[in-house]
Design a protein around this motif. Sequence first.
Motif, PDB file in Angstrom:
ATOM      1  N   GLN A  40       0.848  -1.190   0.000  1.00 52.51           N
ATOM      2  CA  GLN A  40       0.000   0.000   0.000  1.00 52.51           C
ATOM      3  C   GLN A  40       0.886   1.243   0.000  1.00 52.51           C
ATOM      4  OE1 GLN A  40      -2.646   0.219   3.342  1.00 52.51           O
ATOM      5  NE2 GLN A  40      -3.658   2.071   2.619  1.00 52.51           N
ATOM      6  N   VAL A  41       0.587   2.151  -0.902  1.00 59.18           N
ATOM      7  CA  VAL A  41       1.372   3.374  -1.019  1.00 59.18           C
ATOM      8  C   VAL A  41       0.727   4.471  -0.177  1.00 59.18           C
ATOM      9  CG1 VAL A  41       2.260   5.123  -2.584  1.00 59.18           C
ATOM     10  CG2 VAL A  41       2.082   2.751  -3.342  1.00 59.18           C
ATOM     11  N   GLN A  42       1.545   5.130   0.615  1.00 61.13           N
ATOM     12  CA  GLN A  42       1.059   6.261   1.411  1.00 61.13           C
ATOM     13  C   GLN A  42       2.037   7.412   1.316  1.00 61.13           C
ATOM     14  OE1 GLN A  42       0.263   4.604   5.400  1.00 61.13           O
ATOM     15  NE2 GLN A  42      -1.894   5.057   5.013  1.00 61.13           N
ATOM     16  N   LEU A  43       1.492   8.617   1.221  1.00 63.47           N
ATOM     17  CA  LEU A  43       2.270   9.849   1.247  1.00 63.47           C
ATOM     18  C   LEU A  43       1.680  10.708   2.373  1.00 63.47           C
ATOM     19  CD1 LEU A  43       2.075   8.834  -1.883  1.00 63.47           C
ATOM     20  CD2 LEU A  43       3.077  11.066  -2.373  1.00 63.47           C
ATOM     21  N   VAL A  44       2.532  11.141   3.271  1.00 66.52           N
ATOM     22  CA  VAL A  44       2.066  11.934   4.409  1.00 66.52           C
ATOM     23  C   VAL A  44       2.846  13.237   4.449  1.00 66.52           C
ATOM     24  CG1 VAL A  44       1.759  12.034   6.892  1.00 66.52           C
ATOM     25  CG2 VAL A  44       1.459   9.851   5.691  1.00 66.52           C
ATOM     26  N   GLU A  45       2.144  14.343   4.182  1.00 60.79           N
ATOM     27  CA  GLU A  45       2.768  15.667   4.225  1.00 60.79           C
ATOM     28  C   GLU A  45       2.733  16.219   5.644  1.00 60.79           C
ATOM     29  OE1 GLU A  45       0.356  15.736   0.233  1.00 60.79           O
ATOM     30  OE2 GLU A  45       0.015  15.121   2.304  1.00 60.79           O
ATOM     31  N   SER A  46       3.710  17.028   5.958  1.00 67.50           N
ATOM     32  CA  SER A  46       3.748  17.722   7.234  1.00 67.50           C
ATOM     33  C   SER A  46       4.545  19.008   7.071  1.00 67.50           C
ATOM     34  CB  SER A  46       4.363  16.843   8.323  1.00 67.50           C
ATOM     35  OG  SER A  46       5.693  16.502   7.987  1.00 67.50           O
ATOM     36  N   GLY A  47       4.474  19.871   8.083  1.00 68.47           N
ATOM     37  CA  GLY A  47       5.264  21.091   8.062  1.00 68.47           C
ATOM     38  C   GLY A  47       4.496  22.338   7.680  1.00 68.47           C
ATOM     39  N   GLY A  48       3.243  22.180   7.330  1.00 72.13           N
ATOM     40  CA  GLY A  48       2.450  23.357   6.998  1.00 72.13           C
ATOM     41  C   GLY A  48       2.166  24.208   8.225  1.00 72.13           C
ATOM     42  N   GLY A  49       1.632  25.388   7.994  1.00 70.18           N
ATOM     43  CA  GLY A  49       1.316  26.278   9.094  1.00 70.18           C
ATOM     44  C   GLY A  49       1.134  27.686   8.595  1.00 70.18           C
ATOM     45  N   GLN A  50       1.207  28.617   9.523  1.00 69.72           N
ATOM     46  CA  GLN A  50       1.042  30.027   9.184  1.00 69.72           C
ATOM     47  C   GLN A  50       2.369  30.752   9.319  1.00 69.72           C
ATOM     48  OE1 GLN A  50      -2.349  31.812  10.996  1.00 69.72           O
ATOM     49  NE2 GLN A  50      -1.947  33.845  10.152  1.00 69.72           N
ATOM     50  N   VAL A  51       2.637  31.614   8.355  1.00 67.47           N
ATOM     51  CA  VAL A  51       3.895  32.352   8.336  1.00 67.47           C
ATOM     52  C   VAL A  51       3.609  33.766   7.834  1.00 67.47           C
ATOM     53  CG1 VAL A  51       4.491  31.605   5.990  1.00 67.47           C
ATOM     54  CG2 VAL A  51       6.309  32.216   7.602  1.00 67.47           C
ATOM     55  N   GLN A  52       4.463  34.693   8.215  1.00 64.88           N
ATOM     56  CA  GLN A  52       4.318  36.077   7.770  1.00 64.88           C
ATOM     57  C   GLN A  52       4.870  36.242   6.351  1.00 64.88           C
ATOM     58  OE1 GLN A  52       3.165  38.883   9.408  1.00 64.88           O
ATOM     59  NE2 GLN A  52       2.632  37.905  11.333  1.00 64.88           N
ATOM     60  N   ASP A  53       4.381  37.258   5.679  1.00 65.88           N
ATOM     61  CA  ASP A  53       4.901  37.646   4.365  1.00 65.88           C
ATOM     62  C   ASP A  53       6.423  37.785   4.444  1.00 65.88           C
ATOM     63  OD1 ASP A  53       3.986  40.389   2.097  1.00 65.88           O
ATOM     64  OD2 ASP A  53       5.297  38.657   1.841  1.00 65.88           O
ATOM     65  N   GLY A  54       7.117  37.110   3.537  1.00 68.21           N
ATOM     66  CA  GLY A  54       8.579  37.128   3.531  1.00 68.21           C
ATOM     67  C   GLY A  54       9.212  36.012   4.339  1.00 68.21           C
ATOM     68  N   GLY A  55       8.407  35.226   5.041  1.00 68.51           N
ATOM     69  CA  GLY A  55       8.914  34.158   5.880  1.00 68.51           C
ATOM     70  C   GLY A  55       9.207  32.874   5.127  1.00 68.51           C
ATOM     71  N   SER A  56       9.529  31.829   5.901  1.00 68.57           N
ATOM     72  CA  SER A  56       9.929  30.550   5.317  1.00 68.57           C
ATOM     73  C   SER A  56       9.228  29.390   6.014  1.00 68.57           C
ATOM     74  CB  SER A  56      11.437  30.348   5.464  1.00 68.57           C
ATOM     75  OG  SER A  56      12.158  31.353   4.809  1.00 68.57           O
ATOM     76  N   LEU A  57       9.042  28.325   5.248  1.00 71.07           N
ATOM     77  CA  LEU A  57       8.526  27.061   5.779  1.00 71.07           C
ATOM     78  C   LEU A  57       9.189  25.930   5.009  1.00 71.07           C
ATOM     79  CD1 LEU A  57       4.623  27.385   6.159  1.00 71.07           C
ATOM     80  CD2 LEU A  57       6.282  27.047   7.991  1.00 71.07           C
ATOM     81  N   LYS A  58       9.268  24.766   5.645  1.00 66.13           N
ATOM     82  CA  LYS A  58       9.764  23.577   4.954  1.00 66.13           C
ATOM     83  C   LYS A  58       8.742  22.459   5.123  1.00 66.13           C
ATOM     84  CE  LYS A  58      13.773  20.531   4.437  1.00 66.13           C
ATOM     85  NZ  LYS A  58      15.173  20.268   4.881  1.00 66.13           N
TER      86      LYS A  58
END
Length: 125
Positions: A1-19
């Motif tokens: 069974q194939v599974q893909l699980v994303e994580s790391g989302g959230g809220q950030v200010q304009d000009g900010g960074s996320l991974k």
Amino acid sequence: QVQLVESGGGQVQDGGSLKLSCAVTGVRIYDYIMGWFRQAPGKEREFVSATNRGGGTTDYGDSVKARFTMSRDGAKNTVYLSMNSMKPEDTAVYYCAVSRSPWGLRRRDSLYIYWGQGTQVTVSS
């Protein structure tokens, strides 16, 4: 069974960074094209990035080029999307996906066969 699980989302200010991370089980990420897409409310799903089999080539959508970087970790069977200089228009649900199609069709979301559940990214001004 194939599974893909994303994580790391959230809220950030304009000009900010996320991974973002996408942990994959059931297939080896280097055997397939791996892609990132996003969908904002009321809009069609948009191509963000993709890497080819083996991970030697990466493509980016025009709206994220030079700001986002896609990478892979074969040992963890995980793909990443590093997002810098983020803008409010980057707000969307971000999905990772797997494709068996030729590299030339990497931007066509309908040809991706496995998808994660998505992770919300919100950029506030």
